[in-house]
Design a protein around this motif. Structure first.
Motif, PDB file in Angstrom:
ATOM      1  N   GLY A   1      -0.660  -5.814  -3.394  1.00 36.01           N
ATOM      2  CA  GLY A   1       0.411  -6.290  -2.533  1.00 36.01           C
ATOM      3  C   GLY A   1       1.730  -5.650  -2.938  1.00 36.01           C
ATOM      4  O   GLY A   1       1.805  -4.452  -3.183  1.00 36.01           O
ATOM      5  N   LEU A   2       2.784  -6.467  -3.055  1.00 40.31           N
ATOM      6  CA  LEU A   2       4.103  -5.937  -3.404  1.00 40.31           C
ATOM      7  C   LEU A   2       4.453  -6.221  -4.857  1.00 40.31           C
ATOM      8  O   LEU A   2       5.586  -6.577  -5.176  1.00 40.31           O
ATOM      9  CB  LEU A   2       5.174  -6.512  -2.469  1.00 40.31           C
TER      10      LEU A   2
ATOM     11  N   ASN B   1      10.063  -8.447   2.749  1.00 45.61           N
ATOM     12  CA  ASN B   1      10.552  -7.902   4.018  1.00 45.61           C
ATOM     13  C   ASN B   1      11.117  -6.495   3.884  1.00 45.61           C
ATOM     14  O   ASN B   1      11.870  -6.039   4.739  1.00 45.61           O
ATOM     15  CB  ASN B   1      11.599  -8.835   4.634  1.00 45.61           C
ATOM     16  N   VAL B   2      10.736  -5.769   2.830  1.00 44.65           N
ATOM     17  CA  VAL B   2      11.204  -4.389   2.696  1.00 44.65           C
ATOM     18  C   VAL B   2      10.629  -3.516   3.805  1.00 44.65           C
ATOM     19  O   VAL B   2       9.533  -3.762   4.303  1.00 44.65           O
ATOM     20  CB  VAL B   2      10.841  -3.782   1.321  1.00 44.65           C
ATOM     21  N   THR B   3      11.375  -2.487   4.162  1.00 47.83           N
ATOM     22  CA  THR B   3      10.939  -1.516   5.159  1.00 47.83           C
ATOM     23  C   THR B   3      10.429  -0.260   4.451  1.00 47.83           C
ATOM     24  O   THR B   3      10.556  -0.110   3.233  1.00 47.83           O
ATOM     25  CB  THR B   3      12.114  -1.130   6.067  1.00 47.83           C
ATOM     26  N   LYS B   4       9.881   0.665   5.226  1.00 45.36           N
ATOM     27  CA  LYS B   4       9.436   1.932   4.646  1.00 45.36           C
ATOM     28  C   LYS B   4      10.609   2.674   4.008  1.00 45.36           C
ATOM     29  O   LYS B   4      10.470   3.275   2.943  1.00 45.36           O
ATOM     30  CB  LYS B   4       8.779   2.809   5.720  1.00 45.36           C
ATOM     31  N   MET B   5      11.768   2.598   4.655  1.00 48.19           N
ATOM     32  CA  MET B   5      12.951   3.251   4.097  1.00 48.19           C
ATOM     33  C   MET B   5      13.339   2.611   2.758  1.00 48.19           C
ATOM     34  O   MET B   5      13.700   3.304   1.803  1.00 48.19           O
ATOM     35  CB  MET B   5      14.112   3.171   5.083  1.00 48.19           C
TER      36      MET B   5
ATOM     37  N   ASN C   1      -5.916   0.610  -2.240  1.00 52.37           N
ATOM     38  CA  ASN C   1      -4.470   0.417  -2.254  1.00 52.37           C
ATOM     39  C   ASN C   1      -4.034  -0.891  -2.882  1.00 52.37           C
ATOM     40  O   ASN C   1      -2.929  -1.350  -2.656  1.00 52.37           O
ATOM     41  CB  ASN C   1      -3.900   0.506  -0.827  1.00 52.37           C
ATOM     42  N   GLU C   2      -4.901  -1.556  -3.644  1.00 59.22           N
ATOM     43  CA  GLU C   2      -4.534  -2.848  -4.180  1.00 59.22           C
ATOM     44  C   GLU C   2      -4.457  -2.858  -5.699  1.00 59.22           C
ATOM     45  O   GLU C   2      -3.801  -3.729  -6.253  1.00 59.22           O
ATOM     46  CB  GLU C   2      -5.544  -3.918  -3.760  1.00 59.22           C
TER      47      GLU C   2
ATOM     48  N   ALA D   1       0.829  -1.202   0.000  1.00 56.56           N
ATOM     49  CA  ALA D   1       0.000   0.000   0.000  1.00 56.56           C
ATOM     50  C   ALA D   1       0.867   1.257   0.000  1.00 56.56           C
ATOM     51  O   ALA D   1       0.595   2.222  -0.730  1.00 56.56           O
ATOM     52  CB  ALA D   1      -0.926  -0.012   1.220  1.00 56.56           C
ATOM     53  N   TYR D   2       1.919   1.238   0.799  1.00 58.76           N
ATOM     54  CA  TYR D   2       2.815   2.397   0.882  1.00 58.76           C
ATOM     55  C   TYR D   2       3.542   2.610  -0.444  1.00 58.76           C
ATOM     56  O   TYR D   2       3.685   3.749  -0.922  1.00 58.76           O
ATOM     57  CB  TYR D   2       3.819   2.182   2.015  1.00 58.76           C
ATOM     58  N   LEU D   3       3.975   1.533  -1.063  1.00 59.18           N
ATOM     59  CA  LEU D   3       4.636   1.621  -2.364  1.00 59.18           C
ATOM     60  C   LEU D   3       3.707   2.252  -3.391  1.00 59.18           C
ATOM     61  O   LEU D   3       4.110   3.130  -4.159  1.00 59.18           O
ATOM     62  CB  LEU D   3       5.077   0.228  -2.814  1.00 59.18           C
TER      63      LEU D   3
END
Length: 483
Positions: free
Chosen positions: A371-372, A454-458, A392-393, A348-350
């Motif tokens: 998703g990713l 396993n990616v982070t927000k950063m 967000n999908e 969603a953030y991506l």
């Protein structure tokens, strides 16, 4: 040694994708990065071909492979079984709540699709009243199911089929994909669009003879040839209803979208349908070993159990112990580290960041995904986002020349390959997935992002920043003044 001989001596013996040169040589891989021999750390935002879903060099998976080597490195699965094979198969059937009852583990997604096609045929030959006339399959235009002759035959991607067309099966036909950005009419509702696609499938059954069709084959979420396109709500249920009406099997290809990539372990869980046959691969083993699998439903297993009690198909490396051990440990890592939940959140953030950074670019027509897995689609189109999407999908980036027309760039412009090559340069240092043929099977460019779960927000912020810079370097940084 002459210059000519020296040059010949340094040529690679590998049959690379391009005979014009060698790709960057990777000497190490850890986490989200690939290190080249000249010391550049490339951010792996593509996971290879959407494969490396837990990143590179995970110690648990490496140890599991070593432990399996100490036990059994290989045995022939038609004659023997191993604890590794049994454990992985049990995990996969349990993950479906038992609705998929048996698992055939092979070495790739294409092999899993081959196995599905054969299984579908065998199913109809082993019914109490066999139906030998069922030899056909219906799939979708611009789909991709693999590069073997059988899996390519069922694929609908024109550019990948063309040179081999005379060798491909003539028992495969194709209907329109569920692709709202290009296929839905301006005045259509989701329900009307789904009804139209269902009627097209019904018409195709009638055209080829409804009692000649083994099954309908579709990617639950379309892969790289359309750029992570989720189905419109109700679409897969409607397609399965048509299959059920005619006694055909409903076959879902989740080689690309399955095993957590779209936010649930099986992408069909989000659609309220259960396939008769399901293929998986990429996220199953995360690249640590070559592995794919066919999951078989109770309905199909019951028929075979009352018939020959055998699957008339095998391969030298099916059920390979190392592949099974690696895949099982990958799935335990995904579970233990909460990576499917992270996949949903970071996906969603991506999507949000991609829209903020590239959503108003004059050459970005659409941003879609789930998703990713997210795609940037490159053509001459208008900025109409996928309709009927869950929040967000459903987003993709279709890169366009004119946002108002949806006309794709000519394939000869090589927009997506150029962006991919640009990303690999030291100043950008990011690996992206280029795609093509999104508009008509030949024209229309995509850039797809498929980072590790396993990616982070950063990490996500870095991926979007580097990807956008590479895209803007090739296309310019212009924003559409009309938005």
């Amino acid at each position: 040694m002459s210059a000519t001989i020296a040059s010949e001596a340094t040529l690679s013996s590998v049959l690379h994708a391009s005979l014009g040169g060698s790709p960057p040589r990777i000497v190490a891989a850890r986490g989200n990065y690939l290190r080249t021999e000249d010391g550049v750390d490339i951010l792996d935002a593509s996971g290879g071909a959407a494969v490396s879903c837990i990143g590179h060099g995970h110690p648990r998976v490496i140890q599991a492979i070593k432990d399996q080597l100490d036990a059994v490195e290989y045995c022939f699965s038609p004659w023997f079984t191993t604890a590794a094979y049994e454990r992985l198969a049990k995990f996969l059937t349990d993950s479906t709540g038992g609705v998929m009852q048996k698992v055939f583990v092979c070495s790739s997604g294409a092999e899993a699709v081959e196995a599905a096609l054969k299984m579908a045929r065998q199913y109809f030959m082993e019914l109490a009243e066999p139906q030998p006339q069922r030899t056909r399959f219906i799939a979708r235009d611009r789909s991709y199911h693999g590069n073997t002759l059988g899996s390519l035959s069922v694929s609908g991607h024109k550019a990948r089929r063309t040179i081999y067309e005379p060798m491909l099966s003539q028992n495969m036909t194709h209907v329109s994909p569920c692709f709202a950005y290009r296929g839905m009419k301006a005045d259509e509702t989701d329900e009307q669009y789904v009804a139209r696609l269902a009627q097209e499938l019904e018409d195709e059954f009638q055209r080829v003879g409804s009692d000649t069709v083994c099954g309908f084959v579709a990617e639950t979420v379309a892969g790289l040839t359309l750029g992570g396109v989720p189905p419109v709500p109700g679409y897969l249920k409607a397609m399965k209803a048509v299959c059920d009406k005619h006694g055909a099997l409903f076959i879902l290809d989740e080689v690309f979208a399955g095993m957590g990539r779209t936010g649930t372990l099986h992408a069909w869980e989000q659609e309220g349908v259960v396939p008769h046959l399901q293929t998986i691969a990429k996220g199953l083993g995360a690249g640590y070993q070559a592995v794919g699998a066919l999951l078989v439903s109770k309905q199909v297993v019951d028929v075979l159990s009352k018939g020959t009690k055998a699957f008339v198909h095998f391969q030298t490396y099916h059920g390979h112990p190392l592949a099974c051990a690696a895949a099982y440990e990958v799935q335990q890592v995904i579970k233990d580290e909460g990576l499917i939940e992270n996949c949903r959140e970071m996906g969603a953030y991506l999507g949000e960041l991609l829209k903020e950074r590239l959503g108003s670019h004059k050459h970005v027509g659409d941003i879609r995904g789930r998703g990713l897995v997210w795609g940037v689609s490159i053509d001459h189109s208008s900025a109409r986002y996928c309709r009927g999407a869950r929040a967000n999908e459903c987003l993709q980036i279709e890169i366009v020349k004119d946002r108002q027309t949806k006309q794709p760039f000519p394939v000869t412009d090589k927009i997506a390959p150029t962006i991919h090559a640009t990303g690999l340069r030291k100043e950008f240092a990011i690996s992206l997935i280029p795609g093509g043929g999104v508009a008509d099977g030949t024209h229309g460019d995509l850039i797809v992002l498929a980072p590790a779960y396993n990616v982070t927000k950063m990490d996500v912020e870095l991926i979007v920043g580097r990807a956008a810079k590479a895209i803007e370097h090739v296309l310019g940084g212009q924003r559409d003044a009309k938005l």
